[in-house]
Design an enzyme around this catalytic site. Structure first.
Site, short mmCIF file in Angstrom:
data_model
loop_
_atom_site.label_atom_id
_atom_site.label_comp_id
_atom_site.label_asym_id
_atom_site.label_seq_id
_atom_site.Cartn_x
_atom_site.Cartn_y
_atom_site.Cartn_z
N LYS A 214 0.83 -1.22 0.00
CA LYS A 214 0.00 0.00 0.00
C LYS A 214 0.86 1.26 0.00
O LYS A 214 0.56 2.21 -0.72
CB LYS A 214 -0.95 0.00 1.20
CG LYS A 214 -2.17 -0.87 0.92
CD LYS A 214 -3.27 -0.68 1.93
CE LYS A 214 -4.51 -1.42 1.45
NZ LYS A 214 -5.51 -1.62 2.47
N LYS B 31 -7.42 -8.32 -8.19
CA LYS B 31 -8.65 -8.87 -7.62
C LYS B 31 -9.77 -7.83 -7.67
O LYS B 31 -9.51 -6.63 -7.59
CB LYS B 31 -8.38 -9.39 -6.20
CG LYS B 31 -8.66 -8.42 -5.10
CD LYS B 31 -8.59 -9.09 -3.74
CE LYS B 31 -8.65 -8.01 -2.68
NZ LYS B 31 -9.72 -8.08 -1.75
N LYS C 293 -13.96 -3.43 -3.96
CA LYS C 293 -15.02 -2.42 -3.80
C LYS C 293 -14.53 -1.04 -4.19
O LYS C 293 -15.23 -0.25 -4.77
CB LYS C 293 -15.47 -2.34 -2.33
CG LYS C 293 -16.21 -3.53 -1.82
CD LYS C 293 -16.66 -3.23 -0.39
CE LYS C 293 -16.26 -4.34 0.55
NZ LYS C 293 -14.90 -4.23 1.09
N1 AQP Z 1 -12.16 -10.37 -5.41
C1 AQP Z 1 -12.42 -11.12 -4.35
N2 AQP Z 1 -12.57 -12.45 -4.50
C2 AQP Z 1 -12.83 -13.23 -3.43
N3 AQP Z 1 -12.97 -12.77 -2.16
C3 AQP Z 1 -12.83 -11.45 -1.97
N4 AQP Z 1 -12.92 -10.67 -0.87
C4 AQP Z 1 -12.69 -9.39 -1.21
N5 AQP Z 1 -12.47 -9.30 -2.54
C5 AQP Z 1 -12.55 -10.56 -3.04
C6 AQP Z 1 -13.21 -11.16 0.46
O1 AQP Z 1 -14.30 -10.41 0.97
C7 AQP Z 1 -14.17 -10.32 2.39
C8 AQP Z 1 -14.43 -8.93 2.86
O2 AQP Z 1 -13.46 -8.09 2.32
P1 AQP Z 1 -13.03 -6.72 3.00
O3 AQP Z 1 -14.02 -5.69 2.70
O4 AQP Z 1 -12.79 -6.92 4.44
O5 AQP Z 1 -11.63 -6.39 2.40
P2 AQP Z 1 -11.02 -6.51 1.01
O6 AQP Z 1 -10.47 -7.89 0.79
O7 AQP Z 1 -10.05 -5.41 0.91
O8 AQP Z 1 -12.27 -6.28 0.02
P3 AQP Z 1 -12.32 -5.38 -1.22
O9 AQP Z 1 -13.63 -5.65 -1.90
O10 AQP Z 1 -11.09 -5.53 -2.05
O11 AQP Z 1 -12.42 -3.95 -0.59
P4 AQP Z 1 -11.40 -2.71 -0.65
O12 AQP Z 1 -11.60 -2.16 -2.03
O13 AQP Z 1 -11.87 -1.78 0.40
O14 AQP Z 1 -10.01 -3.18 -0.42
C9 AQP Z 1 -12.78 -10.82 2.76
O15 AQP Z 1 -12.87 -12.09 3.35
C10 AQP Z 1 -12.08 -10.89 1.44
O16 AQP Z 1 -11.10 -11.94 1.41
#
Ligand code: AQP
Length: 335
Positions: free
Chosen positions: A112, A200, A203
């Site tokens: 990051k 990946k 959000k």
């Molecule tokens: N692309 C993905 N494929 C499978 N699993 C995913 N998760 C996130 N993206 C994918 C899983 O969703 C859960 C919640 O995620 P989070 O919000 O705690 O954090 P994250 O992994 O950072 O999710 P995002 O969507 O990528 O959000 P941002 O954009 O804020 O970083 C976790 O169990 C994660 O593994």
């Protein structure tokens, strides 16, 4: 006694099919076998700036979505992290027993800060970015959760939570914390961005063609999938397919539950236009009932607030108990 599970999701944007297939679907499934606490981790979300009004509404939207995908408040506890002050309180106490070098070694932190530095933006790197894994350790240890289902990207943070718990236990000579297990045997699919299958689905990644939100109308889902990046082949070839085609097939397989043989028989040689149409229809069919439940849930304006209130009331005694024990152990003042 059922083992206690803790898992969290950040209200950083609209939840998407990657969140659902990689985590949330499994949360709904395991809630009957474990004592489950599902946490909307808004304190984690603010490690990067969030517009306040948007964050506030996203927390409620996410709670509604968790209920819509099948989290049942009779079986699970749904709670917003910042409504339980003990998360932050314990995080501070754990910060004080965590060597800074442990945090600086975290690969997600390094990635990051590199990304922010190379973006050449004016944004400074908040201390929260470094401390984030200590807050995550506090989330887990606060409820003495034995099991924490996480994806590969969070595995290092979970190891750190174990290291922090061990260090605390040995510094203060007490077995105060339950050691969390690193994972559950069931692992969800990892879904990649539709516009860029090398990263990946996230959000917070910009781009209207990147993610399929669980709240996208069917026409939007179809449009996004029809525009997904594939490769220069005209049709599916399981031997040579690129990551974009693999991702579309993974989405279809995760939503339908087809086995590998059925996937190969159905899709081998299929032209990309038809592949995309098939995948889009399987996504729409799986998401429509979730959206219907979401509409029902949000039609009752007080329902989500009541669920979150009940959740907070259920976990507060657990959280207070842990913090009291930690305070006593460290010699802090207790009323
Ligand atoms: N692309 C993905 N494929 C499978 N699993 C995913 N998760 C996130 N993206 C994918 C899983 O969703 C859960 C919640 O995620 P989070 O919000 O705690 O954090 P994250 O992994 O950072 O999710 P995002 O969507 O990528 O959000 P941002 O954009 O804020 O970083 C976790 O169990 C994660 O593994």
């Amino acid at each position: 006694m059922k083992a206690r599970v803790l898992s969290g999701i950040q209200p950083t944007g609209s939840p998407h099919i990657g969140n659902y297939l990689g985590a949330l679907k499994n949360w709904a499934k395991i809630q009957y076998d474990y004592e489950s606490i599902y946490c909307i981790v808004d304190l984690h979300a603010i490690t990067q700036y969030q517009a306040p009004a948007e964050l506030r509404s996203r927390i409620v939207e996410l709670a509604g979505m968790l209920l819509a995908i099948g989290i049942d408040p009779k079986h699970s506890t749904l709670v917003v992290q910042s409504s339980i002050p003990e998360h932050a309180e314990l995080a501070w106490m754990l910060t004080c027993v965590t060597p800074v070098g442990w945090l600086e070694r975290m690969t997600q932190y390094k990635a990051k800060i590199e990304a922010l530095a190379s973006a050449a933006s004016e944004t400074s790197i908040g201390d929260g970015m470094l401390q984030y894994p200590v807050l995550m350790a506090a989330d887990i240890l606060l409820y003495q959760a034995g099991i924490v289902p996480v994806g590969d990207d969070q595995r290092q943070h979970l190891e750190l939570a174990r290291d922090i718990a061990q260090r605390f236990n040995s510094l203060y000579g007490q077995e105060l914390f339950v050691m969390p297990e690193t994972h559950l045997p069931t692992v969800g699919a990892r879904i990649m961005g539709l516009d860029d299958p090398k990263i990946k689905m996230s959000k917070s990644t910009a781009g209207s063609g990147h993610a399929v939100s669980l709240l996208d109308p069917p026409a939007t889902i179809r449009k996004k999938i029809m525009r997904a990046t594939t490769d220069s082949n005209p049709a599916v070839d399981f031997a040579t397919m690129g990551s974009g085609v693999k991702n579309l097939l993974a989405i279809h397989q995760a939503f339908t539950g087809w086995d590998d043989a059925a996937m190969k028989t159905h899709f081998e040689g299929m032209r990309y236009g038809d592949l995309k149409k098939t995948v889009a229809e399987s996504v729409v069919a799986a998401i429509e009932p979730i959206q219907q439940r979401y509409a029902e849930i949000t039609a009752d304006p007080g329902y989500i607030a009541r669920v979150l209130q009940e959740g907070a009331e259920r976990v507060t005694p657990l959280a207070r108990d842990t913090v009291e024990k930690v305070k006593r152990c460290m010699g802090l003042y207790s009323r």
